[in-house]
Scaffold this motif. Structure first.
Motif, PDB file in Angstrom:
ATOM      1  N   GLY A  59       0.736  -1.148  -0.216  1.00  7.41           N
ATOM      2  CA  GLY A  59       0.426  -0.293   0.494  1.00  7.41           C
ATOM      3  C   GLY A  59       0.941   1.505  -0.291  1.00  7.41           C
ATOM      4  N   ASP A  60       1.805   1.020  -0.030  1.00  7.85           N
ATOM      5  CA  ASP A  60       2.802   1.998  -0.234  1.00  7.85           C
ATOM      6  C   ASP A  60       3.210   3.042  -1.354  1.00  7.85           C
ATOM      7  N   THR A  61       1.744   3.874  -1.865  1.00  3.12           N
ATOM      8  CA  THR A  61       1.898   4.823  -3.154  1.00  3.12           C
ATOM      9  C   THR A  61       2.691   6.624  -2.879  1.00  3.12           C
ATOM     10  N   GLN A  62       3.119   6.462  -1.697  1.00  2.00           N
ATOM     11  CA  GLN A  62       3.506   8.046  -2.040  1.00  2.00           C
ATOM     12  C   GLN A  62       5.153   8.520  -1.844  1.00  2.00           C
ATOM     13  N   ALA A  63       5.441   9.166  -2.838  1.00  2.94           N
ATOM     14  CA  ALA A  63       6.423   9.237  -3.627  1.00  2.94           C
ATOM     15  C   ALA A  63       7.430   9.974  -2.407  1.00  2.94           C
ATOM     16  N   PRO A  64       8.837   9.448  -2.043  1.00  6.10           N
ATOM     17  CA  PRO A  64      10.101  11.308  -1.805  1.00  6.10           C
ATOM     18  C   PRO A  64       9.015  12.214  -1.975  1.00  6.10           C
ATOM     19  N   SER A  65      10.163  12.967  -1.118  1.00  3.25           N
ATOM     20  CA  SER A  65      10.330  14.560  -1.162  1.00  3.25           C
ATOM     21  C   SER A  65      11.327  14.934  -2.355  1.00  3.25           C
ATOM     22  N   ALA A  66      11.269  15.504  -3.562  1.00  2.00           N
ATOM     23  CA  ALA A  66      12.104  16.377  -4.148  1.00  2.00           C
ATOM     24  C   ALA A  66      13.451  16.413  -2.777  1.00  2.00           C
ATOM     25  N   PRO A  67      15.281  15.712  -3.652  1.00  4.79           N
ATOM     26  CA  PRO A  67      16.377  16.101  -2.842  1.00  4.79           C
ATOM     27  C   PRO A  67      16.610  17.824  -3.500  1.00  4.79           C
ATOM     28  N   SER A  68      17.168  18.383  -2.305  1.00  4.07           N
ATOM     29  CA  SER A  68      17.392  19.805  -2.583  1.00  4.07           C
ATOM     30  C   SER A  68      18.386  20.249  -2.437  1.00  4.07           C
ATOM     31  N   ASN A  69      18.537  21.842  -3.148  1.00  2.20           N
ATOM     32  CA  ASN A  69      19.890  22.085  -3.190  1.00  2.20           C
ATOM     33  C   ASN A  69      21.164  21.434  -3.261  1.00  2.20           C
ATOM     34  N   LEU A  70      20.933  20.849  -4.387  1.00  2.00           N
ATOM     35  CA  LEU A  70      21.923  19.958  -5.057  1.00  2.00           C
ATOM     36  C   LEU A  70      23.229  20.857  -5.453  1.00  2.00           C
ATOM     37  N   ARG A  71      24.115  20.292  -5.444  1.00  2.00           N
ATOM     38  CA  ARG A  71      25.675  21.873  -5.748  1.00  2.00           C
ATOM     39  C   ARG A  71      27.075  20.407  -5.680  1.00  2.00           C
ATOM     40  N   ALA A  72      27.864  21.715  -6.592  1.00  2.25           N
ATOM     41  CA  ALA A  72      28.563  20.361  -7.154  1.00  2.25           C
ATOM     42  C   ALA A  72      29.725  21.108  -5.973  1.00  2.25           C
ATOM     43  N   THR A  73      30.170  19.995  -5.423  1.00  2.00           N
ATOM     44  CA  THR A  73      31.898  20.314  -4.360  1.00  2.00           C
ATOM     45  C   THR A  73      33.126  20.086  -5.229  1.00  2.00           C
TER      46      THR A  73
END
Length: 613
Positions: A142-156
């Motif tokens: 029954g899990d149909t909920q998607a995760p939230s989007a990852p944030s603050n993608l950056r090049a290190t």
């Protein structure tokens, strides 16, 4: 990496798979339902007080599975320790296993498996896969909920051929199991942490990256913010060039009997061929990084004749002297060189257990020592040589399979993305051996690279033999121990999810030898260790090439029978073959223990540099 005078035996792996090896004990969840995702767990070995197990997830649906999460309970007195090919979390007696990223996708009709070792006589109950019963009843959960989007993608970080990315974690109602990294519309990598290095890129080229999160039910998040990065221009002096790393260990005690100093790295021609130097060793005491030998490290006076730049050390109060000051001068002469301070080694690894009890405090102590204002400009990061996490070296560690991963995570957090964080690790690929004892795959996300110690597999600690090469590249007929060769270690680490681009091939600049040997070919009997300049059973290549020249090769390395002595060591020719292997495997390059074993004109390091191109 080594105790003073040379390396030592990789201790025999625990005898975990004895009388009960091969016994399959099915979990009470083995029934298969049509059109469902199911799981079956078995005991592959059971010796009464412990066991080795395996769980296999089967996708019985007509849709590819994009991630999995298996959970079960264990009774009191039974627990699971080492785990491979899955990420493990524990809450009391409840265990949760998620895919390792590389084995997240299971095609229709396909399977994915992971293994583990445990203690106690109990077995699992309440098994679920992706929220439904492991026997297929009650699927899909029954899990149909998607995760939230990852944030603050950056090049290190970036080089001419790679880009290192970081992002803030996504959230999910059940739990995020993996992140997919996209280069444009192409999936470039899958990781379980919040950093990734995308390799195989072209110099001076712009790339756009995004990241999506996944949960165990296969729900995928929206894309993160996009980040565009232009790779560096290509250049022969780029120490981060994919496949081109040449890393040499400098042993601090070499300045005594051996008379090997930092200046020798220059005069031998080695400095121009190196990309990194690992300075060995700092000590680990009372849960902290500490100085190993203050006199050799930063106090010994170097005259003008001994110094890299021809200028004598200062006696002024507070002036830096010793090998640290010489390394500073060497870096000024060779600006491409990076230097890391290595902590631990065979003799000083006993302190890691206490360090693992408080990883953050340990990491903070290491950072403050490496970044001490007196020599902060000398070092570009830290190297950890823990021999061995959750296993036995000179002493035995019982910190648990997660301790190494947690330690490396703390070091990465404290040292940040501007410093290098690396680790020398075991090469014991035997079943249930040292690679299986700790979560090296989980730790890989926090390190710039691993240095598997692909040498010292065999030696005269087995005084009666059989004779065998201490650094075989591959297995061969009659090898004394399964899984004790370089290729086995590399393949096992890769199978667990460690990227090839984060692995280097190890070379020993020394040989291991026996005496009382009459048989020229490997496998002969002996009466004890051969004599050595500093320690019985071990000798530098620069000595052996003349005193006992190679008479044959086996498993991709050389051996020599002279009089009643039998030695094994690498030559420029066998190193050439090993470098071809490293390139074919897509490894990050090669490293060696240690600089003073080479000839005065650097024969072996030249073979490494030429072999890697």
């Amino acid at each position: 990496m080594s105790r003073s005078g040379g390396r030592r035996a990789i201790a025999l792996a625990g005898a975990l798979t004895l009388a009960a090896a091969g016994t399959a004990v099915a979990a009470p969840v083995a029934a298969t339902a049509a059109a469902a995702v199911t799981a079956t767990c078995t005991k592959t070995s059971d010796w009464g007080t412990g066991f080795e197990g395996k769980c296999t997830i089967t996708n019985g649906t007509d849709t590819a599975l994009s991630g999995w999460r298996l959970e079960f309970d264990l009774p009191s007195g039974t627990s699971i320790g080492s785990t491979w090919d899955a990420a493990k979390s524990v809450s009391g007696g409840h265990y949760t296993f998620t895919d390792a990223g590389w084995n997240a996708t299971v095609d229709p009709g396909g399977t994915a498996s992971f293994g583990f070792t445990g203690t106690g006589s109990g077995w699992i109950s309440g098994c679920t896969i992706n929220g439904g019963a492991c026997d297929g009843s009650g699927q899909p959960g029954g899990d149909t909920q998607a995760p939230s989007a990852p944030s603050n993608l950056r090049a290190t970080g970036k080089t001419s051929t790679s880009v290192t990315l970081a992002w803030n974690a996504a959230t999910d109602n059940v739990g995020v199991t993996a992140y997919d990294v996209y280069r444009g519309d192409t999936k470039a990598d899958t990781v379980t942490g919040t950093t990734a290095t995308v390799s195989g890129l072209s110099p001076s080229t712009s790339y756009t990256f995004t990241v999506r999160a996944r949960d165990a039910a296969g729900n995928t998040s929206p894309a993160s913010n996009a980040v565009s990065v232009t790779t560096d221009a290509s250049g022969g002096d780029d120490p981060g060039t994919s496949g081109g790393k040449v890393i040499g260990y400098f042993a601090q005690w070499g300045v005594y009997q051996r008379g090997y100093h930092v200046k020798n790295i220059d005069t031998s021609g080695s400095a121009a061929k190196l990309t990194h130097i690992n300075y060995a060793f700092g000590n680990v005491q009372n849960g902290q990084c500490t100085v190993g030998d203050s006199y050799a490290d930063y106090d010994r006076y170097y005259s003008a004749a001994e110094s890299v730049d021809g200028e004598a050390d200062s006696w002024d109060a507070g002036a830096l002297r010793g090998s640290f000051n010489q390394l500073r001068k060497l870096k000024k002469k060779y600006p491409h060189l990076k230097v890391l301070w290595s902590f631990g080694g065979w003799t000083w690894s006993s302190g890691f257990g206490q360090a693992a009890a408080n990883p953050a405090a340990f990491a903070d102590s290491c950072y403050k020592l490496v970044e001490d204002p007196r020599w902060a400009d000398v070092f570009d990061g830290i190297d950890i040589d823990w021999e061995y996490p959750n296993a036995c070296g000179q002493t035995c560690d019982t910190s648990g399979p997660d301790a190494f991963r947690n330690l490396m995570a703390a070091l990465r957090q404290r040292f940040g993305s501007d410093n290098l964080v690396t680790a020398a690790i075991t090469a014991d690929a035997s079943s249930g051996g040292k690679i299986d004892a700790a979560d090296y795959a989980g730790a890989a996300q926090y390190v710039d690279w691993f240095l598997p110690m692909t040498y010292d597999f065999f030696g005269a600690w087995d005084a009666a033999g059989p004779t065998a090469p201490h650094s075989p590249l591959t297995s061969y007929a009659g090898i004394p121990r399964e899984g004790f060769n370089s290729d086995a270690a590399i393949q096992k680490l890769k199978s667990k999810g460690v990227p090839a681009s984060k692995l280097l091939l190890g070379i020993g600049f020394y040989g291991r030898g026996w005496t009382g040997v009459t048989q020229s070919a490997p496998g002969g009997s002996a009466t004890g260790p051969a004599p050595g300049t500093y320690e019985q059973g071990i000798e530098d290549y620069k000595v052996l090439k003349n005193s006992c020249p190679a008479t044959g090769t086996v498993g991709g390395t050389a051996y020599a029978h002279c009089g009643n002595q039998w030695w094994s060591y690498d030559t420029p020719a066998t190193i050439g073959g090993k470098m071809t292997y490293a390139k074919n495997q897509g490894l990050a390059g090669s490293f060696f223990w240690e600089l003073s074993g080479d000839t005065s004109n650097g024969e072996l390091i030249t073979a490494i540099r030429n072999g890697l191109g």
